[in-house]
Design a protein around this motif. Structure first.
Motif, mmCIF file in Angstrom:
data_model
loop_
_atom_site.group_PDB
_atom_site.id
_atom_site.type_symbol
_atom_site.label_atom_id
_atom_site.label_comp_id
_atom_site.label_asym_id
_atom_site.label_seq_id
_atom_site.Cartn_x
_atom_site.Cartn_y
_atom_site.Cartn_z
ATOM 1 N N ILE A 117 -3.707 -12.958 -8.088
ATOM 2 C CA ILE A 117 -3.738 -11.664 -7.696
ATOM 3 C C ILE A 117 -4.829 -10.799 -7.915
ATOM 4 N N TYR A 118 -5.188 -9.831 -7.272
ATOM 5 C CA TYR A 118 -6.279 -8.758 -7.451
ATOM 6 C C TYR A 118 -5.423 -7.582 -7.386
ATOM 7 N N ILE A 119 -5.662 -6.467 -8.191
ATOM 8 C CA ILE A 119 -5.301 -5.169 -8.286
ATOM 9 C C ILE A 119 -6.465 -4.122 -8.468
ATOM 10 N N LYS A 120 -6.441 -3.263 -7.731
ATOM 11 C CA LYS A 120 -7.473 -2.096 -8.028
ATOM 12 C C LYS A 120 -6.808 -0.827 -7.826
ATOM 13 N N LYS A 121 -6.353 0.029 -8.923
ATOM 14 C CA LYS A 121 -5.677 1.302 -8.958
ATOM 15 C C LYS A 121 -6.271 2.134 -7.735
ATOM 16 N N GLY A 122 -5.457 2.633 -7.027
ATOM 17 C CA GLY A 122 -5.818 3.578 -6.032
ATOM 18 C C GLY A 122 -6.169 3.206 -4.785
ATOM 19 N N LYS A 123 -6.438 1.703 -4.687
ATOM 20 C CA LYS A 123 -7.153 1.071 -3.530
ATOM 21 C C LYS A 123 -6.075 0.100 -3.082
ATOM 22 N N GLY A 124 -5.631 -0.856 -3.893
ATOM 23 C CA GLY A 124 -4.616 -1.812 -3.215
ATOM 24 C C GLY A 124 -4.349 -2.896 -4.209
ATOM 25 N N PHE A 125 -3.685 -3.960 -3.455
ATOM 26 C CA PHE A 125 -3.583 -5.132 -4.327
ATOM 27 C C PHE A 125 -3.802 -6.404 -3.292
ATOM 28 N N ARG A 126 -3.831 -7.705 -3.827
ATOM 29 C CA ARG A 126 -4.140 -8.702 -2.904
ATOM 30 C C ARG A 126 -3.502 -9.979 -3.592
ATOM 31 N N PHE A 127 -2.362 -10.704 -2.794
ATOM 32 C CA PHE A 127 -1.782 -11.970 -3.457
ATOM 33 C C PHE A 127 -2.572 -13.002 -2.604
ATOM 34 N N GLU A 128 -3.492 -13.882 -2.991
ATOM 35 C CA GLU A 128 -4.199 -15.019 -2.449
ATOM 36 C C GLU A 128 -3.314 -16.154 -2.879
ATOM 37 N N TYR A 129 -2.787 -16.722 -1.811
ATOM 38 C CA TYR A 129 -1.777 -17.838 -2.399
ATOM 39 C C TYR A 129 -2.689 -19.247 -2.039
ATOM 40 N N LEU A 130 -2.241 -20.128 -3.043
ATOM 41 C CA LEU A 130 -2.933 -21.337 -3.003
ATOM 42 C C LEU A 130 -2.318 -22.339 -2.062
ATOM 43 N N PRO A 131 -2.782 -23.303 -1.254
ATOM 44 C CA PRO A 131 -2.325 -24.256 -0.269
ATOM 45 C C PRO A 131 -1.294 -25.023 -1.306
ATOM 46 N N PRO A 132 -0.224 -25.410 -0.773
ATOM 47 C CA PRO A 132 0.203 -25.513 0.670
ATOM 48 C C PRO A 132 0.854 -24.089 1.122
ATOM 49 N N SER A 133 0.827 -23.146 0.308
ATOM 50 C CA SER A 133 1.473 -21.979 0.972
ATOM 51 C C SER A 133 0.380 -21.334 2.194
ATOM 52 N N PRO A 134 0.795 -20.914 2.921
ATOM 53 C CA PRO A 134 -0.070 -20.133 4.002
ATOM 54 C C PRO A 134 -0.112 -18.828 4.046
ATOM 55 N N LEU A 135 0.575 -18.087 3.014
ATOM 56 C CA LEU A 135 0.754 -16.528 2.876
ATOM 57 C C LEU A 135 -0.846 -16.077 2.281
ATOM 58 N N LEU A 136 -0.650 -14.810 2.893
ATOM 59 C CA LEU A 136 -1.689 -13.825 2.496
ATOM 60 C C LEU A 136 -1.314 -12.433 2.374
ATOM 61 N N ILE A 137 -1.188 -11.879 1.139
ATOM 62 C CA ILE A 137 -0.327 -10.368 1.102
ATOM 63 C C ILE A 137 -1.119 -9.486 0.573
ATOM 64 N N VAL A 138 -1.410 -8.439 1.320
ATOM 65 C CA VAL A 138 -2.434 -7.279 0.849
ATOM 66 C C VAL A 138 -1.574 -6.025 0.962
ATOM 67 N N GLY A 139 -1.858 -5.252 -0.108
ATOM 68 C CA GLY A 139 -1.205 -3.862 0.137
ATOM 69 C C GLY A 139 -2.549 -2.831 0.104
ATOM 70 N N ARG A 140 -2.360 -1.932 0.851
ATOM 71 C CA ARG A 140 -3.485 -0.608 0.687
ATOM 72 C C ARG A 140 -2.897 0.518 1.433
ATOM 73 N N GLY A 141 -3.241 1.699 1.170
ATOM 74 C CA GLY A 141 -2.748 2.874 1.710
ATOM 75 C C GLY A 141 -1.282 2.770 1.659
ATOM 76 N N ASN A 142 -0.588 3.003 2.736
ATOM 77 C CA ASN A 142 0.933 3.295 2.940
ATOM 78 C C ASN A 142 1.675 1.745 3.259
ATOM 79 N N TRP A 143 0.918 0.920 3.382
ATOM 80 C CA TRP A 143 1.352 -0.316 3.936
ATOM 81 C C TRP A 143 1.038 -1.707 3.371
ATOM 82 N N ILE A 144 1.958 -2.544 3.312
ATOM 83 C CA ILE A 144 1.941 -4.026 2.859
ATOM 84 C C ILE A 144 1.790 -4.861 4.186
ATOM 85 N N ILE A 145 0.711 -5.687 4.124
ATOM 86 C CA ILE A 145 0.592 -6.615 5.241
ATOM 87 C C ILE A 145 0.784 -7.978 4.734
#
Length: 196
Positions: free
Chosen positions: A59-87
């Protein structure tokens, strides 16, 4: 913090109850201060869900900018949050889903002024064996809660547990923390999949 009803005279009440309440309030203020002073953080995470599934990543967090969950295989997920949205992206299927960040617990971590107290939820605090647990029970969504655990030595975020309205539980535990690292803004971008 669980409230106990004692039938005690005011002197004993002041000796036992008031210091306990003061300590709980101090723990809460320390946690808010830590979150408000956070600039950037990187940590390894282990995620365990109540259905028995597990996943790991960074996980990466930068206050005021966003966060990132970088999952390791075998999970195919990537979750990023910035602004008003989580992708939420599935890298295998090359799909993306967007969710308002305001509807998730992550809004608390990224706001300029973090407060773990609100009219929308009840906050309780427990200090046990060097771990401060702060639980926020939603008043609007019965049964849903967020619990954040901090270690005392060093004082840092160690774990959070989310329980939704239907009882699904997700626990994320952090380790190998790094602070004050350089995180370019593109860290919080999703992957641009080719248009089909």
């Amino acid at each position: 913090m669980k409230i106990f009803n004692y039938i005690l005279n005011p002197l004993i009440l002041s000796i036992f109850i008031l210091p306990s309440a003061a300590l709980a309030n101090q723990d809460l203020m320390d946690a808010e201060k830590w979150l408000n002073n956070l600039t950037t953080m990187k940590a390894d995470f282990i995620q365990v869900s109540s259905d028995g599934s597990t996943a790991e990543g960074v996980i990466y967090i930068k206050k005021g900018k966003g966060f990132r969950f970088e999952y390791l295989p075998p999970s195919p997920l990537l979750i990023v949050g910035r602004g008003n949205w989580i992708i939420v992206q599935n890298l295998n299927d090359k799909t993306s889903d967007n969710y308002p960040i305001s509807e998730t617990p992550f809004a608390k971590f990224l706001s300029d002024k973090v407060s773990l107290r609100s009219k929308n939820f009840n906050t309780s605090t427990k200090n046990n064996n060097g771990i401060i647990s702060i639980k926020m029970d939603s008043k609007e969504k019965a049964g849903s809660s967020l619990t954040i655990d901090f270690s005392l030595k060093p004082f840092q975020l160690r774990r959070w547990k989310i329980i939704d309205q239907v009882g699904t539980e997700v626990i994320v535990t952090l380790q190998n923390h790094s602070y004050g690292i350089q995180l370019p803004d593109k860290t919080f971008w999703g992957i641009a999949f080719p248009v089909k």
